[in-house]
Design an enzyme around this catalytic site. Structure first.
Site, PDB file in Angstrom:
ATOM      1  N   LYS A  73      12.473  72.999 106.931  1.00 33.52           N
ATOM      2  CA  LYS A  73      13.884  73.368 106.524  1.00 33.52           C
ATOM      3  C   LYS A  73      14.796  72.232 106.311  1.00 33.52           C
ATOM      4  CE  LYS A  73      14.178  78.251 106.968  1.00 33.52           C
ATOM      5  NZ  LYS A  73      14.857  79.303 107.648  1.00 33.52           N
ATOM      6  N   LYS A  88       3.140  80.435 101.272  1.00 33.07           N
ATOM      7  CA  LYS A  88       3.664  81.671 102.069  1.00 33.07           C
ATOM      8  C   LYS A  88       4.410  82.621 100.978  1.00 33.07           C
ATOM      9  CE  LYS A  88       6.959  81.780 104.917  1.00 33.07           C
ATOM     10  NZ  LYS A  88       8.011  82.137 106.132  1.00 33.07           N
ATOM     11  N   LYS A 104      11.112  84.839 100.728  1.00 34.14           N
ATOM     12  CA  LYS A 104      12.355  85.388 100.088  1.00 34.14           C
ATOM     13  C   LYS A 104      13.191  84.109  99.446  1.00 34.14           C
ATOM     14  CE  LYS A 104      14.120  86.344 104.669  1.00 34.14           C
ATOM     15  NZ  LYS A 104      13.865  87.359 105.796  1.00 34.14           N
TER      16      LYS A 104
HETATM   17  P1  TYM Z   1      11.761  85.852 108.912  1.00 32.81           P
HETATM   18  O1  TYM Z   1      12.945  86.763 108.673  1.00 32.81           O
HETATM   19  O2  TYM Z   1      11.485  84.738 108.298  1.00 32.81           O
HETATM   20  O3  TYM Z   1      10.874  87.027 108.965  1.00 32.81           O
HETATM   21  C1  TYM Z   1      10.536  88.076 109.479  1.00 32.81           C
HETATM   22  C2  TYM Z   1       9.125  88.472 110.044  1.00 32.81           C
HETATM   23  O4  TYM Z   1       8.422  88.673 108.715  1.00 32.81           O
HETATM   24  C3  TYM Z   1       7.391  87.841 108.759  1.00 32.81           C
HETATM   25  N1  TYM Z   1       6.881  87.495 107.364  1.00 32.81           N
HETATM   26  C4  TYM Z   1       5.783  87.280 106.661  1.00 32.81           C
HETATM   27  N2  TYM Z   1       4.471  87.867 107.377  1.00 32.81           N
HETATM   28  C5  TYM Z   1       3.344  87.820 106.906  1.00 32.81           C
HETATM   29  N3  TYM Z   1       3.519  87.269 105.416  1.00 32.81           N
HETATM   30  C6  TYM Z   1       4.628  86.544 104.975  1.00 32.81           C
HETATM   31  N4  TYM Z   1       4.512  85.908 103.722  1.00 32.81           N
HETATM   32  C7  TYM Z   1       6.009  86.428 105.666  1.00 32.81           C
HETATM   33  N5  TYM Z   1       7.005  86.257 105.811  1.00 32.81           N
HETATM   34  C8  TYM Z   1       7.581  86.591 106.876  1.00 32.81           C
HETATM   35  C9  TYM Z   1       7.642  86.940 109.658  1.00 32.81           C
HETATM   36  O5  TYM Z   1       6.407  86.349 110.372  1.00 32.81           O
HETATM   37  C10 TYM Z   1       8.230  87.596 110.750  1.00 32.81           C
HETATM   38  O6  TYM Z   1       7.618  88.431 111.803  1.00 32.81           O
HETATM   39  N6  TYM Z   1      12.467  83.588 113.425  1.00 32.81           N
HETATM   40  C11 TYM Z   1      12.340  84.825 112.772  1.00 32.81           C
HETATM   41  C12 TYM Z   1      13.105  85.875 113.065  1.00 32.81           C
HETATM   42  C13 TYM Z   1      13.442  85.804 114.680  1.00 32.81           C
HETATM   43  C14 TYM Z   1      12.404  86.681 115.540  1.00 32.81           C
HETATM   44  C15 TYM Z   1      13.376  86.709 116.818  1.00 32.81           C
HETATM   45  C16 TYM Z   1      11.304  87.244 115.372  1.00 32.81           C
HETATM   46  C17 TYM Z   1      14.444  85.454 115.204  1.00 32.81           C
HETATM   47  N7  TYM Z   1      14.262  85.756 116.677  1.00 32.81           N
HETATM   48  C18 TYM Z   1      12.546  87.038 117.947  1.00 32.81           C
HETATM   49  C19 TYM Z   1      10.578  87.599 116.454  1.00 32.81           C
HETATM   50  C20 TYM Z   1      11.205  87.668 117.764  1.00 32.81           C
HETATM   51  C21 TYM Z   1      12.165  84.565 111.418  1.00 32.81           C
HETATM   52  O7  TYM Z   1      12.797  83.871 110.655  1.00 32.81           O
HETATM   53  O8  TYM Z   1      11.761  85.586 110.489  1.00 32.81           O
END
Ligand code: TYM
Length: 356
Positions: A136, A219, A222
């Site tokens: 990022k 991957k 969004k």
């Molecule tokens: P984020 O917002 O990028 O994504 C949210 C969740 O969706 C999953 N995900 C995917 N799984 C499979 N294939 C994909 N292409 C895909 N894209 C996204 C992510 O693995 C995630 O589970 N850092 C985290 C948010 C966060 C969090 C936390 C998660 C903040 N605090 C505490 C767990 C516990 C994030 O950016 O997810």
């Protein structure tokens, strides 16, 4: 099962029945930084619902991590809308505010408070090694926000603030969860306590890494500039069918077994999505569709995707007509979250030596 941990100094409710010192509790979160994708749904939300429904956890907490979202620029109106839309997605997919605690992170100030303590526990070197930071911030780290660098310490705080034992996430969050374990272990070690649990990541199933429809090595995200690379939860049936029809593949028919997909990332991705959507193992999908051309497999996949997603997107649209109701649900969830968080933060401050 959670990693065995010895008795904590002050666990909220030690749980002898489960054989662990900590109450089994789930926390997970999603950033409201754009619309939801099929990757978010299959990799995260659908599993949040399963874990809520299967029971066995004292609480399931699912958060909209708006403080993580602002580590990169968010238009304020878009952030408000995306947070409500994410809540609508949670609810439409089957999360039930009577059984799960649903809230946005910024409404529970203890997240930021514990994150500060963890900023002082985590090391610069740990943060610098995070692949998400490198991706990022890119080559221009000087211009990245300090929040983006410290992002994983806030994530550790999200989880450990509730002494969460299990965290369902997609594959891309694995490194952040390892860092969460490191933060817990270093805090416990530095202060000579067994206060924070060593959390168990739950990365399971055929859809832990849903890939882009345009490039099977990237991957689904969004933030990908190409809308054709992803299926959004708000896409209508025609759009979903068109995106799947146009998904990049190769000219070969599907092989008869899953191992035959090893060097065919785009084809493997579509099979994985099919398996996840239909709740089947990949071997079973290969038994039914092995030998098929994509001309036949893609419409079957599109039909399955529409069947699953159309009711969710319709319900999301209905819920979005009453934003005040969504706000009330999140405010009530935040109160319940604070009931768990506040004593854990107090005890943390006490361990650290802050006068109370
Ligand atoms: P984020 O917002 O990028 O994504 C949210 C969740 O969706 C999953 N995900 C995917 N799984 C499979 N294939 C994909 N292409 C895909 N894209 C996204 C992510 O693995 C995630 O589970 N850092 C985290 C948010 C966060 C969090 C936390 C998660 C903040 N605090 C505490 C767990 C516990 C994030 O950016 O997810």
């Amino acid at each position: 099962m959670p990693a065995p941990v010895s008795a904590p100094v002050s666990a909220p409710t030690p749980d002898a029945a489960s054989g662990t010192a900590f109450t089994p509790r789930i926390f997970s979160g999603i950033q409201p930084s754009g619309g939801l994708t099929l990757g978010n749904y299959l990799g995260a939300i659908r599993r949040f619902v399963t874990m809520q429904d299967q029971g066995g956890f004292a609480q399931t907490l699912y958060c909209m991590v708006d403080m993580h979202a602002i580590t990169v620029w968010q238009d304020p109106d878009a952030l408000r809308r995306n947070t409500r839309e994410l809540a609508a997605g949670y609810l439409a997919a089957g999360l039930d505010p009577a059984r799960s605690i649903l809230f946005n992170q910024s409404r529970v100030p203890e997240h930021a408070q514990l994150a500060w303590v963890f900023n002082c526990v985590a090391r610069m070197g740990w943060m610098g090694r995070m692949t998400q930071w490198k991706d990022k911030a890119g080559k221009n780290a000087e211009a990245a926000s300090l929040g983006l660098f410290a992002y994983p310490a806030l994530m550790a705080a999200d989880i450990l603030l509730y002494h969460a034992t299990h965290v369902p996430v997609g594959e891309d969050q694995k490194q952040h969860l390892e860092l969460t374990r490191d933060v817990a272990a270093k805090f416990n070690h530095d202060y000579g306590v067994d206060f924070f649990p060593v959390t168990e990541p739950v990365i399971e199933g055929t859809a832990t890494r849903v890939m882009s429809l345009r490039d099977g090595t990237k991957k689904m995200s969004k933030s990908d500039p190409s809308d054709a690379s992803r299926i959004n939860l708000t896409d209508d049936a025609d759009t979903i069918a068109r995106k799947i029809r146009k998904a990049r593949t190769d000219p070969e028919p599907l092989p008869s077994d899953y191992a035959g997909l090893r060097d065919r990332p785009e084809a493997r991705n579509l099979v994985n999505i099919y398996a996840a959507l239909s709740d089947q193992g990949t071997d079973q999908v290969m038994r039914t569709h092995g030998g098929s051309q994509f001309g036949a497999f893609k419409p079957a996949l599109a039909e399955l995707a529409v069947e699953t997603l159309a009711p969710i997107s319709a319900e999301m649209a209905r819920l979005m007509q009453d934003p005040a109701e969504i706000d009330r649900t999140l405010a009530a969830g935040a109160l319940r979250a604070r009931d768990i968080a506040a004593p854990i933060l107090e005890r943390t401050y006490d361990i650290v030596g802050m006068l109370r």
